[in-house]
Design a protein around this motif. Sequence first.
Motif, PDB file in Angstrom:
ATOM      1  N   ALA A  50      14.350  43.081  24.596  1.00 36.02           N
ATOM      2  CA  ALA A  50      15.330  43.866  25.573  1.00 36.02           C
ATOM      3  C   ALA A  50      15.464  42.764  26.882  1.00 36.02           C
ATOM      4  CB  ALA A  50      14.911  45.114  25.870  1.00 36.02           C
ATOM      5  N   GLY A  51      16.504  42.989  27.484  1.00 36.75           N
ATOM      6  CA  GLY A  51      16.507  42.431  28.663  1.00 36.75           C
ATOM      7  C   GLY A  51      15.569  42.865  29.767  1.00 36.75           C
ATOM      8  N   LYS A  52      15.586  42.642  31.010  1.00 33.20           N
ATOM      9  CA  LYS A  52      14.826  42.811  32.125  1.00 33.20           C
ATOM     10  C   LYS A  52      15.706  43.480  33.333  1.00 33.20           C
ATOM     11  CE  LYS A  52      11.089  40.787  34.787  1.00 33.20           C
ATOM     12  NZ  LYS A  52      10.552  39.461  35.284  1.00 33.20           N
ATOM     13  N   SER A  53      15.078  44.508  33.775  1.00 35.66           N
ATOM     14  CA  SER A  53      15.504  45.179  35.222  1.00 35.66           C
ATOM     15  C   SER A  53      14.990  44.360  36.356  1.00 35.66           C
ATOM     16  CB  SER A  53      15.106  46.591  35.082  1.00 35.66           C
ATOM     17  OG  SER A  53      15.881  47.227  34.070  1.00 35.66           O
ATOM     18  N   LEU A  54      15.793  44.167  37.389  1.00 34.19           N
ATOM     19  CA  LEU A  54      15.173  43.281  38.303  1.00 34.19           C
ATOM     20  C   LEU A  54      15.668  44.081  39.701  1.00 34.19           C
ATOM     21  CD1 LEU A  54      17.112  39.897  37.862  1.00 34.19           C
ATOM     22  CD2 LEU A  54      14.725  40.628  37.319  1.00 34.19           C
ATOM     23  N   HIS A  55      14.350  44.502  40.114  1.00 40.20           N
ATOM     24  CA  HIS A  55      14.358  45.453  41.649  1.00 40.20           C
ATOM     25  C   HIS A  55      14.201  44.588  42.956  1.00 40.20           C
ATOM     26  CE1 HIS A  55      14.692  48.436  38.345  1.00 40.20           C
ATOM     27  NE2 HIS A  55      13.377  47.899  38.093  1.00 40.20           N
ATOM     28  N   GLU A  56      13.305  43.669  42.810  1.00 40.03           N
ATOM     29  CA  GLU A  56      12.789  43.037  44.086  1.00 40.03           C
ATOM     30  C   GLU A  56      13.687  42.510  44.972  1.00 40.03           C
ATOM     31  OE1 GLU A  56      12.003  42.086  40.960  1.00 40.03           O
ATOM     32  OE2 GLU A  56       9.874  42.776  40.621  1.00 40.03           O
ATOM     33  N   ASP A  57      14.815  41.823  44.338  1.00 39.35           N
ATOM     34  CA  ASP A  57      15.979  40.877  45.127  1.00 39.35           C
ATOM     35  C   ASP A  57      17.154  41.773  45.600  1.00 39.35           C
ATOM     36  OD1 ASP A  57      14.079  38.878  45.141  1.00 39.35           O
ATOM     37  OD2 ASP A  57      15.072  37.895  43.408  1.00 39.35           O
ATOM     38  N   PHE A  58      16.967  43.187  45.215  1.00 40.26           N
ATOM     39  CA  PHE A  58      18.176  43.917  45.836  1.00 40.26           C
ATOM     40  C   PHE A  58      17.902  45.013  46.515  1.00 40.26           C
ATOM     41  CE2 PHE A  58      18.530  41.767  41.545  1.00 40.26           C
ATOM     42  CZ  PHE A  58      19.913  41.116  41.647  1.00 40.26           C
ATOM     43  N   VAL A  59      18.433  45.399  47.540  1.00 40.11           N
ATOM     44  CA  VAL A  59      18.298  46.450  48.447  1.00 40.11           C
ATOM     45  C   VAL A  59      19.236  47.660  48.070  1.00 40.11           C
ATOM     46  CG1 VAL A  59      18.466  47.191  50.906  1.00 40.11           C
ATOM     47  CG2 VAL A  59      17.982  44.803  50.348  1.00 40.11           C
ATOM     48  N   GLY A  60      18.446  48.714  47.477  1.00 38.58           N
ATOM     49  CA  GLY A  60      19.045  49.883  47.108  1.00 38.58           C
ATOM     50  C   GLY A  60      19.742  49.773  45.795  1.00 38.58           C
ATOM     51  N   GLN A  61      19.590  48.542  44.979  1.00 45.53           N
ATOM     52  CA  GLN A  61      20.272  48.322  43.683  1.00 45.53           C
ATOM     53  C   GLN A  61      19.220  47.744  43.010  1.00 45.53           C
ATOM     54  OE1 GLN A  61      24.187  46.874  43.978  1.00 45.53           O
ATOM     55  NE2 GLN A  61      23.683  46.693  46.065  1.00 45.53           N
ATOM     56  N   SER A  62      19.581  47.785  41.684  1.00 47.80           N
ATOM     57  CA  SER A  62      19.030  46.922  40.659  1.00 47.80           C
ATOM     58  C   SER A  62      19.740  45.924  39.858  1.00 47.80           C
ATOM     59  CB  SER A  62      18.222  47.890  39.520  1.00 47.80           C
ATOM     60  OG  SER A  62      17.251  48.548  40.137  1.00 47.80           O
TER      61      SER A  62
ATOM     62  N   TYR B 142      17.952  53.770  21.637  1.00 45.36           N
ATOM     63  CA  TYR B 142      17.519  54.577  22.774  1.00 45.36           C
ATOM     64  C   TYR B 142      18.531  53.873  23.772  1.00 45.36           C
ATOM     65  CZ  TYR B 142      14.495  50.537  23.835  1.00 45.36           C
ATOM     66  OH  TYR B 142      14.035  48.960  24.020  1.00 45.36           O
ATOM     67  N   PHE B 143      18.694  54.648  24.938  1.00 45.64           N
ATOM     68  CA  PHE B 143      19.338  54.131  26.131  1.00 45.64           C
ATOM     69  C   PHE B 143      18.590  53.465  27.232  1.00 45.64           C
ATOM     70  CE2 PHE B 143      21.316  54.709  30.187  1.00 45.64           C
ATOM     71  CZ  PHE B 143      22.478  53.808  30.317  1.00 45.64           C
ATOM     72  N   TYR B 144      18.625  52.334  27.488  1.00 44.47           N
ATOM     73  CA  TYR B 144      18.210  51.911  28.792  1.00 44.47           C
ATOM     74  C   TYR B 144      18.827  50.751  29.300  1.00 44.47           C
ATOM     75  CZ  TYR B 144      13.733  51.670  31.616  1.00 44.47           C
ATOM     76  OH  TYR B 144      12.963  51.646  32.853  1.00 44.47           O
ATOM     77  N   PRO B 145      19.118  50.690  30.750  1.00 41.43           N
ATOM     78  CA  PRO B 145      20.129  49.842  31.411  1.00 41.43           C
ATOM     79  C   PRO B 145      19.842  48.134  30.729  1.00 41.43           C
ATOM     80  CG  PRO B 145      19.206  50.981  33.150  1.00 41.43           C
ATOM     81  CD  PRO B 145      18.522  51.412  31.760  1.00 41.43           C
ATOM     82  N   ASP B 146      18.583  47.733  30.370  1.00 40.75           N
ATOM     83  CA  ASP B 146      18.495  46.351  29.899  1.00 40.75           C
ATOM     84  C   ASP B 146      18.678  46.061  28.331  1.00 40.75           C
ATOM     85  OD1 ASP B 146      16.203  47.458  28.999  1.00 40.75           O
ATOM     86  OD2 ASP B 146      14.935  46.221  30.325  1.00 40.75           O
ATOM     87  N   LEU B 147      19.217  47.314  27.772  1.00 38.63           N
ATOM     88  CA  LEU B 147      19.527  47.290  26.390  1.00 38.63           C
ATOM     89  C   LEU B 147      20.994  47.588  26.333  1.00 38.63           C
ATOM     90  CD1 LEU B 147      17.789  46.730  23.711  1.00 38.63           C
ATOM     91  CD2 LEU B 147      17.806  49.277  23.586  1.00 38.63           C
TER      92      LEU B 147
END
Length: 482
Positions: free
Chosen positions: A133-145, A87-92
């Motif tokens: 899998a890895g981990k997506s981070l959203h909290e510390d990024f403005v308008g980005q992950s 499957y496709f996901y950014p943290d994989l």
Amino acid sequence: MTAKLVQGWEVVIGFETHAQLSTRSKIFSRAATSFGAEPNTQASAVDLALPGTLPVMNKGAVERAIRFGLAVGAAIAPRSVFARKNYFYPDLPKGYQISQYEIPVVQGGVVEFFLGEEKKSVRLVRAHLEEDAGKSLHEDFVGQSGIDLNRAGTPLLEIVTEPDIRSSDEAVAYARELHKIVTWIGICDGNMQEGSFRCDANVSVRRPGGPLGTRREIKNLNSFKFMQQAIDFEVRWQIEELEDGRAIQQATVLFDPDTGETRAMRTKEDAADYRYFPDPDLPPLLVAPEWVERVRADMPELPRALAVRFVADYGLPEYDATTLTQSKAMAGYFEQAAKACGQPKLASNWIMGEVSRRLNAQEIGIEEAPVDAATLAALIGRIADGTISNNAARQVFEGLWAGEGSDVDALIEAKGLKQMNDSGALEKIVDEVIAANPDNVAQFKAGKDKAFNALVGQVMKASKGKANPGQVNELLRSKLAG
């Protein structure tokens, strides 16, 4: 969830739990698994499946899977295989996860537990090894992950149940028992805040006796409190949808603790969507019977076996024995106290009562209790030999817990709580109370038991609470019968 909330409907729940295995390195590489490292400092070329790299199985991860299988009475597959779950996901980043599909290493098994005083059991379908899998981070990024790949390749044991659970209370009790098992046998640290023990609940509702309903999977429940809230909300939502004539769509949902609601994240995939096929880089995993027996010989005494022994050796009710084996530390505390005082049931009552109340109030484990097992045993001994009453013992215990001292006898003396065991002095008080309360005496002789209790109260008051209640009852009845 109460029966009133699901009146006319049956709740059906199955669980998938990811237990992070307590190995120092990842499942297919030598990269570290320690928590809290700077992002992307523990992701090796193997974890990312860069060209030219090959995965190598971590023997420690397999051994921990075997330990779990033995703990729940499952079959250990002599031959199991790994597959690529695509499957496709950014943290994989490699586009697939290495997991087990058709032939898992652990097959079957059962988890038994108590819900209140009712014994329950949940059947397991399987427990299979896979990588995280890895981990997506959203909290510390403005308008980005951002993406942190430190967890990529971390060894997991995914534990899958049959849909045997019928309420949120039962779901939480099962999850707590499973958590106890994996930490007891040392295969997982059980830290839910760090993601070491994550539960997914597959929830559906149906009319009693009807076919199974469409399930929705609540992902990544990382506390028992949120688990109950999420399931309760999801059940109510599904029932309202069905009663309003709408169909339930299979989906993966997340729980928002701020709103107390679940919300759909994506439609739920089926196995075919993942296009499983055997991983060409990993040979079949072979587990020889000799290996299983070596692991079995090294297993600790399991919670259920220990509870059975507590029933046999100490004459405890099964409920007490199960409660006292919620952790190794609790079981050890009880056994030390029971052996020292020779009063196992009294020890059980005190640990499940006064000790547990204070532990819960202070949110600490029994390892941090200011009253150790030997001191509790000494206190129980003074109750058993008649030195102090139960009420006085609670006052002494309060002093021990508050740090007023650690010598039980010294605290009894300092607080003036020693019971009056002088039969002559007690008989004098009883005679005086009988003489001073002719109405209560007459009422008792007329068959009113409350009058007797009033006389007992007068004796205890006259003795300033130091009279032995058993002796008071016996002496009063003897005098009044004369």
